[in-house]
Design a protein around this motif. Structure first.
Motif, PDB file in Angstrom:
ATOM      1  N   VAL A 197       0.853  -1.194   0.000  1.00 52.38           N
ATOM      2  CA  VAL A 197       0.000   0.000   0.000  1.00 52.38           C
ATOM      3  C   VAL A 197       0.887   1.242   0.000  1.00 52.38           C
ATOM      4  N   ALA A 198       0.532   2.233  -0.802  1.00 56.72           N
ATOM      5  CA  ALA A 198       1.186   3.545  -0.757  1.00 56.72           C
ATOM      6  C   ALA A 198       0.123   4.598  -0.474  1.00 56.72           C
ATOM      7  N   ASP A 199       0.380   5.425   0.535  1.00 52.48           N
ATOM      8  CA  ASP A 199      -0.529   6.508   0.908  1.00 52.48           C
ATOM      9  C   ASP A 199       0.189   7.823   0.660  1.00 52.48           C
ATOM     10  N   PHE A 200      -0.171   8.501  -0.429  1.00 51.36           N
ATOM     11  CA  PHE A 200       0.489   9.747  -0.804  1.00 51.36           C
ATOM     12  C   PHE A 200      -0.176  10.932  -0.092  1.00 51.36           C
ATOM     13  N   GLY A 201       0.658  11.784   0.496  1.00 50.90           N
ATOM     14  CA  GLY A 201       0.134  12.893   1.283  1.00 50.90           C
ATOM     15  C   GLY A 201      -0.377  12.394   2.619  1.00 50.90           C
ATOM     16  N   SER A 202       0.434  11.567   3.294  1.00 54.30           N
ATOM     17  CA  SER A 202      -0.027  10.864   4.499  1.00 54.30           C
ATOM     18  C   SER A 202      -0.162  11.755   5.719  1.00 54.30           C
ATOM     19  N   GLY A 203       0.454  12.949   5.701  1.00 49.23           N
ATOM     20  CA  GLY A 203       0.304  13.878   6.818  1.00 49.23           C
ATOM     21  C   GLY A 203       0.778  13.288   8.126  1.00 49.23           C
ATOM     22  N   LYS A 204      -0.051  13.386   9.155  1.00 48.67           N
ATOM     23  CA  LYS A 204       0.308  12.863  10.475  1.00 48.67           C
ATOM     24  C   LYS A 204       0.127  11.356  10.562  1.00 48.67           C
ATOM     25  N   GLY A 205      -0.426  10.744   9.526  1.00 49.71           N
ATOM     26  CA  GLY A 205      -0.463   9.288   9.455  1.00 49.71           C
ATOM     27  C   GLY A 205      -1.694   8.622  10.026  1.00 49.71           C
ATOM     28  N   TYR A 206      -2.759   9.385  10.274  1.00 51.56           N
ATOM     29  CA  TYR A 206      -3.960   8.779  10.852  1.00 51.56           C
ATOM     30  C   TYR A 206      -4.448   7.591  10.019  1.00 51.56           C
ATOM     31  N   LEU A 207      -4.672   7.833   8.723  1.00 49.02           N
ATOM     32  CA  LEU A 207      -5.221   6.781   7.867  1.00 49.02           C
ATOM     33  C   LEU A 207      -4.170   5.737   7.519  1.00 49.02           C
ATOM     34  N   THR A 208      -2.902   6.148   7.465  1.00 48.14           N
ATOM     35  CA  THR A 208      -1.821   5.203   7.151  1.00 48.14           C
ATOM     36  C   THR A 208      -1.681   4.172   8.255  1.00 48.14           C
ATOM     37  N   PHE A 209      -1.660   4.638   9.505  1.00 46.53           N
ATOM     38  CA  PHE A 209      -1.610   3.718  10.636  1.00 46.53           C
ATOM     39  C   PHE A 209      -2.864   2.843  10.664  1.00 46.53           C
ATOM     40  N   ALA A 210      -4.028   3.446  10.372  1.00 42.43           N
ATOM     41  CA  ALA A 210      -5.292   2.714  10.450  1.00 42.43           C
ATOM     42  C   ALA A 210      -5.328   1.559   9.457  1.00 42.43           C
ATOM     43  N   ILE A 211      -4.908   1.798   8.220  1.00 40.01           N
ATOM     44  CA  ILE A 211      -4.979   0.728   7.217  1.00 40.01           C
ATOM     45  C   ILE A 211      -3.935  -0.353   7.512  1.00 40.01           C
ATOM     46  N   ILE A 269      -3.413   5.133  -2.407  1.00 43.76           N
ATOM     47  CA  ILE A 269      -4.282   6.077  -1.711  1.00 43.76           C
ATOM     48  C   ILE A 269      -3.718   7.481  -1.880  1.00 43.76           C
ATOM     49  N   ALA A 270      -4.576   8.428  -2.195  1.00 42.88           N
ATOM     50  CA  ALA A 270      -4.174   9.835  -2.265  1.00 42.88           C
ATOM     51  C   ALA A 270      -5.384  10.675  -1.879  1.00 42.88           C
ATOM     52  N   LEU A 271      -5.410  11.110  -0.642  1.00 44.06           N
ATOM     53  CA  LEU A 271      -6.533  11.906  -0.156  1.00 44.06           C
ATOM     54  C   LEU A 271      -6.157  13.379  -0.089  1.00 44.06           C
ATOM     55  N   HIS A 272      -6.996  14.200  -0.685  1.00 45.21           N
ATOM     56  CA  HIS A 272      -6.841  15.656  -0.667  1.00 45.21           C
ATOM     57  C   HIS A 272      -5.581  16.117  -1.386  1.00 45.21           C
ATOM     58  N   ALA A 273      -5.218  15.399  -2.473  1.00 45.46           N
ATOM     59  CA  ALA A 273      -4.102  15.831  -3.318  1.00 45.46           C
ATOM     60  C   ALA A 273      -4.571  16.983  -4.206  1.00 45.46           C
ATOM     61  N   CYS A 274      -3.838  18.076  -4.191  1.00 46.83           N
ATOM     62  CA  CYS A 274      -4.288  19.306  -4.844  1.00 46.83           C
ATOM     63  C   CYS A 274      -4.103  19.269  -6.362  1.00 46.83           C
ATOM     64  N   ASP A 275      -5.120  19.704  -7.069  1.00 44.62           N
ATOM     65  CA  ASP A 275      -5.112  19.882  -8.525  1.00 44.62           C
ATOM     66  C   ASP A 275      -4.535  18.650  -9.233  1.00 44.62           C
ATOM     67  N   THR A 276      -3.492  18.807 -10.055  1.00 43.67           N
ATOM     68  CA  THR A 276      -2.999  17.695 -10.868  1.00 43.67           C
ATOM     69  C   THR A 276      -2.240  16.647 -10.061  1.00 43.67           C
ATOM     70  N   ALA A 277      -1.975  16.899  -8.769  1.00 45.30           N
ATOM     71  CA  ALA A 277      -1.342  15.865  -7.938  1.00 45.30           C
ATOM     72  C   ALA A 277      -2.226  14.623  -7.871  1.00 45.30           C
ATOM     73  N   THR A 278      -3.544  14.819  -7.910  1.00 51.33           N
ATOM     74  CA  THR A 278      -4.458  13.672  -7.949  1.00 51.33           C
ATOM     75  C   THR A 278      -4.262  12.872  -9.230  1.00 51.33           C
ATOM     76  N   ASP A 279      -4.052  13.565 -10.343  1.00 52.43           N
ATOM     77  CA  ASP A 279      -3.826  12.876 -11.623  1.00 52.43           C
ATOM     78  C   ASP A 279      -2.535  12.072 -11.594  1.00 52.43           C
ATOM     79  N   TYR A 280      -1.480  12.659 -11.044  1.00 48.75           N
ATOM     80  CA  TYR A 280      -0.209  11.940 -10.940  1.00 48.75           C
ATOM     81  C   TYR A 280      -0.352  10.717 -10.034  1.00 48.75           C
ATOM     82  N   ALA A 281      -1.134  10.854  -8.965  1.00 49.21           N
ATOM     83  CA  ALA A 281      -1.338   9.727  -8.050  1.00 49.21           C
ATOM     84  C   ALA A 281      -2.100   8.598  -8.737  1.00 49.21           C
ATOM     85  N   ILE A 282      -3.182   8.929  -9.428  1.00 47.26           N
ATOM     86  CA  ILE A 282      -3.950   7.900 -10.141  1.00 47.26           C
ATOM     87  C   ILE A 282      -3.071   7.219 -11.193  1.00 47.26           C
ATOM     88  N   HIS A 283      -2.279   8.015 -11.903  1.00 45.45           N
ATOM     89  CA  HIS A 283      -1.376   7.471 -12.915  1.00 45.45           C
ATOM     90  C   HIS A 283      -0.387   6.493 -12.280  1.00 45.45           C
TER      91      HIS A 283
END
Length: 406
Positions: A197-211, A269-283
């Motif tokens: 699993v890769a979580d891009f934009g993981s921040g403080k890690g709430y969802l990363t630790f959870a998964i 996983i890429a939550l709240h990636a701004c503008d084209t960062a979401t496109d790069y994550a999906i790619h």
């Protein structure tokens, strides 16, 4: 399920047997909420209590035993019959108190220093408040407030009680695990192999630790989870927590979706990636063969700058708010259609209600089995682009450059 204290003071064996009869009935009726073994008198140092809750592993009902020590927790899962036998071995040799909470009752079995047993009962708070039992069981199945990482990340206090200011984050975490659980069940992912699993934009890690916790402790799978975050201080904080809490297979790296590019993934996983960062994550997810892609887009600047409103729609889109909403809808529709064209079953839905967060949309894509013809979908994409005079969409450009769109 009900118990009345027997004033005739029966022998300990009778009270203990009655307790296990009630436990068997509770498990047969799928009514167990939790069982806590406390007042530790065993030989194991630093063990304080054991929290026992129902889980389902590979379609089979089991009980999850969380051994709570002074500085760490250890989780072990056992089939029901084996679990009941283990509890029998622990009472009263290792624990003198058992607190059984079901959907309809609350029972306590206590042993004195001389081995005398007493059994008492009262209706639990859940029953008094008439909360829907099915809803409670479903929520508890995904994540429990007792998990150690929630204390470390400031979601709960040391008594494992939810901190009021974190209630919105707690609801988001639970909803995320629920969505992931359903996606995992419908995906081709095998839990017999490592789940990367890769979580891009993981921040403080709430969802990363959870998964990671859900994969490792609830599903007993080998989760290899990487959190990717630009802020070095967050990366250091999360790596220290992962080491301290004994989360093997969880690591955090400094970077973003462009600088950290895994070659193979099962989940992206890429939550709240701004503008084209979401496109790069999906790619990245598509290119790495991810079977599940979970995105919560944020900002839609690229398409908004290109859109030329059709004449019929110009009176409606003269207002900035409406123009922004249209750009968001068009952008995420193109992303969903492109995922469909790449062989994914795709949904766009509200991730969590607006009262909890204003970033509430999720794009969820699960890989289909078998081949199909993407031509009709690609034709729809071109029609939509022509209608709005869109010259370029980032995800489409990335996919075509890699030859991932035919």
């Amino acid at each position: 399920m009900s118990v009345s204290p027997d004033t005739a003071a029966p022998v300990a064996a009778d009270q203990r047997a009655r307790f296990f009869t009630l436990l068997d009935e509770c498990l047969a009726q799928n009514a167990l909420v939790k069982l806590v073994l406390a007042r530790h008198v065993g030989v194991e140092p630093d063990l304080q209590r054991i929290l026992i809750t129902p889980v389902t592993l590979k379609g089979q009902p089991c009980l999850s035993f969380v051994y709570r020590y002074k500085t760490r927790d250890i989780t072990k899962n056992h089939p029901l019959a084996e679990s009941v036998a283990l509890i029998g071995q622990l009472l009263p040799s290792a624990f003198r108190n058992a607190h059984l909470l079901s959907l309809s009752d609350e029972v306590q079995l206590e042993f004195s220093k001389k081995g005398k047993a007493s059994l008492s009962s009262s209706a639990p708070q859940q029953a008094r408040e008439a909360r829907p039992a099915g809803h409670d069981r479903e929520k508890k199945r995904y994540l429990d407030l007792s998990r150690p990482f929630l204390v470390d990340l400031g979601v709960t206090n040391r008594q494992h009680e939810l901190i009021p200011a974190m209630s919105r984050k707690w609801k988001q975490i639970n909803k995320f695990i629920e969505v992931f659980s359903h996606a995992l069940a419908s995906s081709p992912i095998s839990l017999d192999k490592p789940v990367r699993v890769a979580d891009f934009g993981s921040g403080k890690g709430y969802l990363t630790f959870a998964i990671h916790d859900y994969l490792r402790n609830t599903l007993q799978a080998q989760g290899e989870v990487t959190g990717v975050e630009l802020r070095e201080d967050m990366v250091s904080l999360c790596n220290a927590a992962a080491a301290r809490l004994e989360h093997p297979g969880l690591v955090f790296r400094c970077g973003d979706v462009r600088s950290v590019a895994p070659s193979e993934l099962e989940v992206m996983i890429a939550l709240h990636a701004c503008d084209t960062a979401t496109d790069y994550a999906i790619h990245t997810g598509i290119r790495s063969g991810a079977q599940i892609i979970m995105c919560s887009p944020c900002c839609h600047k690229q398409i908004r700058q290109q859109i030329q409103s059709p004449v019929l729609l110009q009176p409606m889109l003269q207002y900035g708010l409406h123009l922004g909403q249209q750009a968001e809808m068009v952008t995420d529709s193109l992303r969903a259609l492109l995922l469909e064209a790449c062989g994914y079953e795709t949904k766009v839905f509200e991730f969590i209600s607006l009262e909890h967060t204003n970033k509430n949309k999720m794009i969820l894509a699960v890989k289909r089995a078998g081949a199909f013809d993407p031509a009709p979908l690609l034709a729809r994409i071109e029609e939509l682009k022509r209608f709005y005079a869109i010259r370029e969409q980032c995800l489409e450009s990335l996919l075509r450059a890699d030859g991932l769109l035919s």
